[in-house]
Design a protein around this motif. Structure first.
Motif, mmCIF file in Angstrom:
data_model
loop_
_atom_site.group_PDB
_atom_site.id
_atom_site.type_symbol
_atom_site.label_atom_id
_atom_site.label_comp_id
_atom_site.label_asym_id
_atom_site.label_seq_id
_atom_site.Cartn_x
_atom_site.Cartn_y
_atom_site.Cartn_z
ATOM 1 N N MET A 29 0.824 -1.216 0.000
ATOM 2 C CA MET A 29 0.000 0.000 0.000
ATOM 3 C C MET A 29 0.859 1.268 0.000
ATOM 4 N N ASP A 30 2.181 1.106 -0.156
ATOM 5 C CA ASP A 30 3.103 2.233 -0.005
ATOM 6 C C ASP A 30 3.505 2.880 -1.319
ATOM 7 N N THR A 31 2.938 2.424 -2.438
ATOM 8 C CA THR A 31 3.324 2.964 -3.744
ATOM 9 C C THR A 31 2.060 3.383 -4.511
ATOM 10 N N PRO A 32 1.423 4.488 -4.096
ATOM 11 C CA PRO A 32 0.195 4.919 -4.777
ATOM 12 C C PRO A 32 0.424 5.395 -6.205
ATOM 13 N N GLN A 33 1.682 5.466 -6.631
ATOM 14 C CA GLN A 33 1.988 5.881 -7.997
ATOM 15 C C GLN A 33 1.867 4.745 -9.007
ATOM 16 N N ALA A 76 13.402 1.708 -3.644
ATOM 17 C CA ALA A 76 14.588 2.549 -3.529
ATOM 18 C C ALA A 76 15.258 2.430 -2.162
ATOM 19 N N ASP A 77 14.492 2.029 -1.145
ATOM 20 C CA ASP A 77 15.061 1.926 0.201
ATOM 21 C C ASP A 77 15.704 0.578 0.479
ATOM 22 N N GLY A 78 15.791 -0.272 -0.538
ATOM 23 C CA GLY A 78 16.414 -1.576 -0.376
ATOM 24 C C GLY A 78 15.436 -2.710 -0.165
ATOM 25 N N GLY A 79 14.160 -2.389 -0.076
ATOM 26 C CA GLY A 79 13.135 -3.426 0.041
ATOM 27 C C GLY A 79 12.585 -3.812 -1.323
ATOM 28 N N PHE A 80 11.327 -4.216 -1.344
ATOM 29 C CA PHE A 80 10.676 -4.480 -2.630
ATOM 30 C C PHE A 80 9.214 -4.089 -2.517
ATOM 31 N N TRP A 81 8.664 -3.612 -3.653
ATOM 32 C CA TRP A 81 7.280 -3.143 -3.656
ATOM 33 C C TRP A 81 6.356 -4.116 -4.379
ATOM 34 N N ALA A 82 6.899 -5.039 -5.124
ATOM 35 C CA ALA A 82 6.076 -6.003 -5.860
ATOM 36 C C ALA A 82 6.814 -7.331 -5.945
ATOM 37 N N LEU A 83 6.029 -8.405 -5.870
ATOM 38 C CA LEU A 83 6.568 -9.747 -6.055
ATOM 39 C C LEU A 83 5.518 -10.581 -6.761
ATOM 40 N N THR A 140 16.679 -6.215 2.439
ATOM 41 C CA THR A 140 15.543 -7.128 2.284
ATOM 42 C C THR A 140 15.310 -7.486 0.815
ATOM 43 N N GLY A 141 15.331 -6.488 -0.056
ATOM 44 C CA GLY A 141 15.090 -6.755 -1.470
ATOM 45 C C GLY A 141 16.118 -7.701 -2.060
ATOM 46 N N GLY A 197 16.091 -21.389 -8.395
ATOM 47 C CA GLY A 197 16.121 -21.728 -9.813
ATOM 48 C C GLY A 197 15.078 -21.016 -10.648
ATOM 49 N N LEU A 198 14.481 -19.961 -10.112
ATOM 50 C CA LEU A 198 13.433 -19.253 -10.843
ATOM 51 C C LEU A 198 14.035 -18.254 -11.826
ATOM 52 N N ARG A 199 13.350 -18.112 -12.941
ATOM 53 C CA ARG A 199 13.710 -17.094 -13.923
ATOM 54 C C ARG A 199 12.990 -15.809 -13.525
ATOM 55 N N VAL A 200 13.773 -14.764 -13.202
ATOM 56 C CA VAL A 200 13.224 -13.545 -12.607
ATOM 57 C C VAL A 200 13.305 -12.387 -13.597
ATOM 58 N N ARG A 201 12.187 -11.685 -13.744
ATOM 59 C CA ARG A 201 12.168 -10.432 -14.487
ATOM 60 C C ARG A 201 11.949 -9.278 -13.512
ATOM 61 N N GLU A 202 12.456 -8.108 -13.893
ATOM 62 C CA GLU A 202 12.415 -6.958 -12.984
ATOM 63 C C GLU A 202 11.411 -5.912 -13.435
ATOM 64 N N LEU A 203 10.748 -5.320 -12.461
ATOM 65 C CA LEU A 203 9.941 -4.131 -12.650
ATOM 66 C C LEU A 203 10.782 -2.915 -12.273
ATOM 67 N N PRO A 204 10.330 -1.695 -12.603
ATOM 68 C CA PRO A 204 11.130 -0.510 -12.261
ATOM 69 C C PRO A 204 11.295 -0.334 -10.752
ATOM 70 N N VAL A 205 12.378 0.323 -10.370
ATOM 71 C CA VAL A 205 12.580 0.701 -8.974
ATOM 72 C C VAL A 205 11.586 1.807 -8.626
ATOM 73 N N LEU A 206 10.843 1.636 -7.536
ATOM 74 C CA LEU A 206 9.908 2.659 -7.069
ATOM 75 C C LEU A 206 10.285 3.094 -5.658
#
Length: 207
Positions: A95-99, A125-132, A152-153, A164-173
């Motif tokens: 709930m921390d990324t209303p953008q 941007a703070d080293g965590g993650f906003w989406a998974l 944490t991120g 062993g997961l194939r990971v794609r990235e979303l933008p840093v928020l």
């Protein structure tokens, strides 16, 4: 899609916004951020839209969102519990990324979003993650990951890769944690409920 959130109650949410804001003002900002997030989710092509909520629904909850209680324990356990109730590709946001917007998340939810991909990761941007996002939700991918730290991120992403997961990235928020964060995010989403709420608080303080 899952949104994981706390009920925006004064003194329980966004405590790092106080000061300069009062607990009630911080809760108002949290409620606006949550409403923006939920309305964004309603515009996304998801089969199921879930709010994993710590607390009770309020007037910020729009129709079309299924509410389930959060599990107990630390944040890693609560995130794991949210994924445990899902089948098939699932994307979780906070709930921390209303953008966030449907356009921002289109790579995940659009056609081919999960082709040759097992996980989506949105670093904060703070080293965590906003989406998974997980193609096959597995709570064990989250349990035991140290939460609310500057690494944490990185730890969560490493857990995905080590599995062993194939990971794609979303933008840093940037998450809304501090007053500076709030101003930054409001400038990115000037038409949002969050920005309007912040502007109202600023006008009131200037009187």
């Amino acid at each position: 899609m899952i949104v994981i959130a706390k009920e925006p109650v004064a003194g329980r949410v966004k405590t790092r916004l106080t000061p300069p804001y009062t607990p009630a003002e911080a809760a108002a900002l949290a409620g606006a951020a949550l409403a923006d997030t939920l309305h964004a989710v309603l515009g996304m092509p998801a089969r199921r839209r879930v709010l994993a909520l710590d607390g009770a629904p309020g007037p910020w909850l729009p129709p079309g969102i299924e509410v389930v209680p959060q599990g107990g324990g630390g944040l890693d356990e609560r995130l794991a519990a949210a994924f445990a109730g899902c089948q098939g590709p699932t994307l979780l946001v906070g709930m921390d990324t209303p953008q966030i917007t449907p356009v921002l998340l289109a790579p995940v939810l659009g056609r081919g979003g999960w082709r040759d991909c097992d996980a989506w990761f949105g670093p904060a941007a703070d080293g965590g993650f906003w989406a998974l996002g997980l193609a096959e939700p597995d709570p064990e991918l989250l349990r035991g990951v140290p939460m609310s730290t500057p690494t944490t991120g990185a730890a969560q992403r490493r857990r995905l890769v080590d599995a062993g997961l194939r990971v794609r990235e979303l933008p840093v928020l940037r998450d809304v944690d501090t007053a500076d964060d709030a101003a930054w995010v409001a400038a990115l989403a000037p038409g949002s409920r969050f920005a309007r709420t912040l502007a109202g608080l600023s006008r009131a303080a200037a009187r």
